[in-house]
Design a protein around this motif. Sequence first.
Motif, short mmCIF file in Angstrom:
data_model
loop_
_atom_site.label_atom_id
_atom_site.label_comp_id
_atom_site.label_asym_id
_atom_site.label_seq_id
_atom_site.Cartn_x
_atom_site.Cartn_y
_atom_site.Cartn_z
N ASP A 1 0.49 -1.25 0.04
CA ASP A 1 0.16 -0.15 0.15
C ASP A 1 1.04 1.07 0.30
O ASP A 1 0.29 2.37 -0.27
N VAL B 1 -3.91 -0.21 -7.88
CA VAL B 1 -5.78 0.25 -7.56
C VAL B 1 -5.60 1.80 -7.21
O VAL B 1 -4.66 1.91 -7.47
N GLU B 2 -7.15 1.97 -7.66
CA GLU B 2 -7.23 3.57 -8.43
C GLU B 2 -7.75 4.37 -7.25
O GLU B 2 -9.25 3.96 -7.42
N ARG B 3 -7.71 4.26 -6.09
CA ARG B 3 -8.49 4.73 -4.71
C ARG B 3 -9.47 6.02 -5.08
O ARG B 3 -10.08 6.01 -4.42
N ARG B 4 -8.80 6.89 -5.87
CA ARG B 4 -9.85 7.37 -6.43
C ARG B 4 -11.55 7.13 -7.14
O ARG B 4 -12.34 8.05 -7.39
N PRO C 1 -13.43 3.86 -6.40
CA PRO C 1 -13.78 2.56 -5.49
C PRO C 1 -13.80 1.60 -6.21
O PRO C 1 -14.45 2.05 -7.46
N ARG D 1 -6.43 -7.68 -4.58
CA ARG D 1 -6.93 -6.39 -4.35
C ARG D 1 -9.18 -6.58 -4.24
O ARG D 1 -9.64 -5.97 -3.17
N TRP E 1 -11.55 -5.98 -1.45
CA TRP E 1 -12.21 -4.45 -1.29
C TRP E 1 -14.06 -5.27 -1.22
O TRP E 1 -15.08 -4.70 -0.80
#
Length: 492
Positions: free
Chosen positions: A147, A450-453, A455, A483, A487
Amino acid sequence: MPHPVVVVGAGLAGLATACRLAGAGYEVTVVERGHQPGGRTGRIERDGFSFDTGATVMTMVDLLEDTVAAAGSRLDDLLTLQRLDPAYLAQFADGSRIRVRNGAEAMRAEVAAVSGAREAERFDDFVEWLRELYEIEMAHFIDRNFDSPLDLLSRPVPAARLLALGGFGRLGPAVRRFFDDDRLRRLFSFQAMYAGLPPSSALALYAVITYMDSIAGVYAPAGGMHAVPTALAEAAARAGVTFRYGLEVDQIQGRGGKVAAVRLVDGEVLRADAVVLTPDLPVAYRAFFPELTPPRGVRRGVYSPSAVVWHVGVRGEAPAGRAHHNIHFGSQWDEAFDALIKRHELMPDPSRLVTVPSATDPSLAPEGCSTLYVLEPVPNNRSGIDWDEEAGPMRERLLGFLDAEGYPTDVVCEELYTPRTWEHLGMEQGTPFALAHTFAQTGPFRPPNVERRRPGVFFAGSGTVPGVGVPMVLVSGKLAAERVADWLDGDR
């Protein structure tokens, strides 16, 4: 009801992701713009010849077995593999040859025969070093999601051991410490090219590629390398994955700040609680998230050199003494890498790979003919080389090289892939080798999966973790699947 997941792309990364997610009980749909699985590991059929358009070297079969097993299948039921001996035949500018033999004992004997007893003793030490590097890296740094770079601190003992082994030093000097014979130094360090760097500046930890190629074994799938994605697609289908071929994704749709659906270019909408994207990351961001500023590594990343690959079907068979994979080393070494990587020029004295898959599997060419795969490293499209003009002269140089080395040159059909071809196929800067594995683009410093913006959006493939090559891309599918599971089943 199981969560629906859409995977965009049926290359090795997408197929590995789909196998693992389906095996874990998710409802998986794979959308692929082509009409068959494979992605970069594609196939051309022409005039009775079969050409693999992507990777030609299959290593670390256990990763493939593990991927198929995750979907509930056995690899032996889907794919026939032959371990090659030799894995490679290396020919040097002075005419001498070294065979990369099957197994450490056989290779030790080869080193002794070619380079002497002292170098064979050093080879023993080299193998132990490679094995320890691989075991530490795979368990603690490759097969793992990070992370942030601070996660490295959570495993101080393996990190300290990797440091003690010299993993953060340079590959070229590390290999030189083991061998005096310059041929062995080249043979066990040229793999840095797969990481997009010259051996003199590549991190020594990328000797794990040397371990995969030279110690763990190289395999040839029956039917050629395209049989690998075909087998993965079959395993995925048996586990319930739905494949939608010949379709392109137009938009990733959201609702309430989370992924909700994928809209195809024909207007069809597929419900999705998570989406895994496998195109090159810059391509994915431009296509689906133009409103976002991509991670720095995507925006300003250093890309690997590219390659010209000449697929050529010829009348005649490879000369006696040639192997499935043949590496022809030029006389230059550091000078050639300087031209390629520092000055973005064609190598003045190139080293080349010639793979003859029909020598192992005659079904890949008509009777009395051969299928050849000829690769020369070239700069990526930062070089400004006009490949419309350069393609013809390059083809003639490769033909002359084949003739000089005794390969058959009565051409029946051919296809020349240049950096322009790779860029047209969606590979950033015209390279099939993605971001170079500089320190700033390695491990937790590589663009994340992962693109956290957004979700519910995840990535797999060579542009994200852990990196380039068939084994690493299979691992990338596993990491992306982890991942998605985290999620959907927990951390939402």
